[in-house]
Write an enzyme that holds these catalytic residues in place. Structure first.
Site, PDB file in Angstrom:
ATOM      1  N   SER A  67      -3.788  -0.525   5.433  1.00 20.51           N
ATOM      2  CA  SER A  67      -4.284   0.128   4.586  1.00 20.51           C
ATOM      3  C   SER A  67      -5.389   0.745   4.115  1.00 20.51           C
ATOM      4  O   SER A  67      -6.703   1.079   4.103  1.00 20.51           O
ATOM      5  CB  SER A  67      -3.106   0.489   3.976  1.00 20.51           C
ATOM      6  OG  SER A  67      -3.433   2.401   3.289  1.00 20.51           O
ATOM      7  N   ARG A 103      -7.344   2.912  -5.480  1.00 20.39           N
ATOM      8  CA  ARG A 103      -5.848   3.132  -5.610  1.00 20.39           C
ATOM      9  C   ARG A 103      -5.292   4.538  -5.258  1.00 20.39           C
ATOM     10  O   ARG A 103      -4.184   5.113  -5.077  1.00 20.39           O
ATOM     11  CB  ARG A 103      -4.801   2.055  -6.941  1.00 20.39           C
ATOM     12  CG  ARG A 103      -2.963   2.017  -6.678  1.00 20.39           C
ATOM     13  CD  ARG A 103      -3.479   0.647  -7.589  1.00 20.39           C
ATOM     14  NE  ARG A 103      -3.474  -0.465  -6.400  1.00 20.39           N
ATOM     15  CZ  ARG A 103      -2.594  -0.764  -5.253  1.00 20.39           C
ATOM     16  NH1 ARG A 103      -1.506  -0.230  -4.476  1.00 20.39           N
ATOM     17  NH2 ARG A 103      -3.904  -2.427  -4.504  1.00 20.39           N
ATOM     18  N   HIS A 147      -5.395   5.404  -1.983  1.00 22.47           N
ATOM     19  CA  HIS A 147      -4.432   5.447  -1.169  1.00 22.47           C
ATOM     20  C   HIS A 147      -3.494   5.709  -1.381  1.00 22.47           C
ATOM     21  O   HIS A 147      -2.316   5.765  -0.318  1.00 22.47           O
ATOM     22  CB  HIS A 147      -4.192   3.496  -1.628  1.00 22.47           C
ATOM     23  CG  HIS A 147      -3.624   2.578  -0.480  1.00 22.47           C
ATOM     24  ND1 HIS A 147      -2.283   2.315  -1.521  1.00 22.47           N
ATOM     25  CD2 HIS A 147      -3.211   2.506   0.605  1.00 22.47           C
ATOM     26  CE1 HIS A 147      -1.035   2.067  -0.668  1.00 22.47           C
ATOM     27  NE2 HIS A 147      -2.069   1.635   1.167  1.00 22.47           N
TER      28      HIS A 147
END
Length: 195
Positions: free
Chosen positions: A12, A35, A38
């Site tokens: 990912s 992060r 994501h």
């Protein structure tokens, strides 16, 4: 203790980095931006987030030295791994001019005092209340979501001069707020990097 990263997460991140160049960001800023992006699968966060590397460095040190982590709702706390959090929402009550979320922030401050990391991903009124306290936070992750009060509360956070991670738009939420804190938790300390 090193975190074991699942192959799906590795893939990912590879796909995300193929679509979003974060190499120009300093290390902790890059960690938080990646992060958050994501966690939401939303590349626009790279332009929407407002954060400062020096603030993140101090917060990273405080977090790894054991500073308390306070969250506005249990969902934020559930998303934070490797760390206990303080959430006083179950103990809070609403009243005239005071939301339950704001009261929970007061109760949490009474419990932890100054120097905590505050992670607000749900309630703009929680962030607004925090700004009225003399909390002297290590960091405020102020990412409440919504069309009423979210943009304004995050603007007030930025104007306060407190060390902060925020964003400009209405976007936010528990997942991205937890992700921002997790980025700091997962980022190695100087001692860990030497191992």
């Amino acid at each position: 203790m090193n975190r074991v990263v699942h192959p799906i997460e590795v893939e990912s991140y590879r796909r995300m980095r193929a679509r979003l160049d974060t190499s120009h960001f300093p290390p902790l800023t890059r960690a938080v931006v990646e992060r958050v992006v994501h966690s939401a699968a939303d590349l626009d966060y790279a332009r929407d987030l407002v954060l400062d590397e020096a603030d993140l460095e101090k917060a990273h040190a405080a977090l790894h030295a054991g500073a308390p982590v306070v969250v506005d709702v249990e969902m934020v706390g559930a998303g934070i791994t490797r760390r206990e959090t303080v959430c006083r929402l179950r103990d809070a009550e609403s009243g005239p001019g005071l939301t339950r979320s704001a009261h929970a922030i007061r109760l949490a401050y009474e419990q932890v005092g100054p120097g905590a990391l505050w992670v607000i991903g749900n309630a703009p009124t929680a962030l607004e209340e925090l700004l009225t306290l003399d909390a002297d936070p290590a960091l405020v992750i102020g990412l409440p979501v919504g069309f009423v009060g979210a943009v304004e509360s995050k603007a007030a956070l930025r104007e306060s001069g407190l060390p902060a991670v925020s964003n400009v738009s209405e976007k936010g939420g528990s997942a991205v707020a937890a992700a921002a804190l997790n980025a700091l938790l997962y980022h190695p300390t100087s001692a860990e990097e030497k191992l």
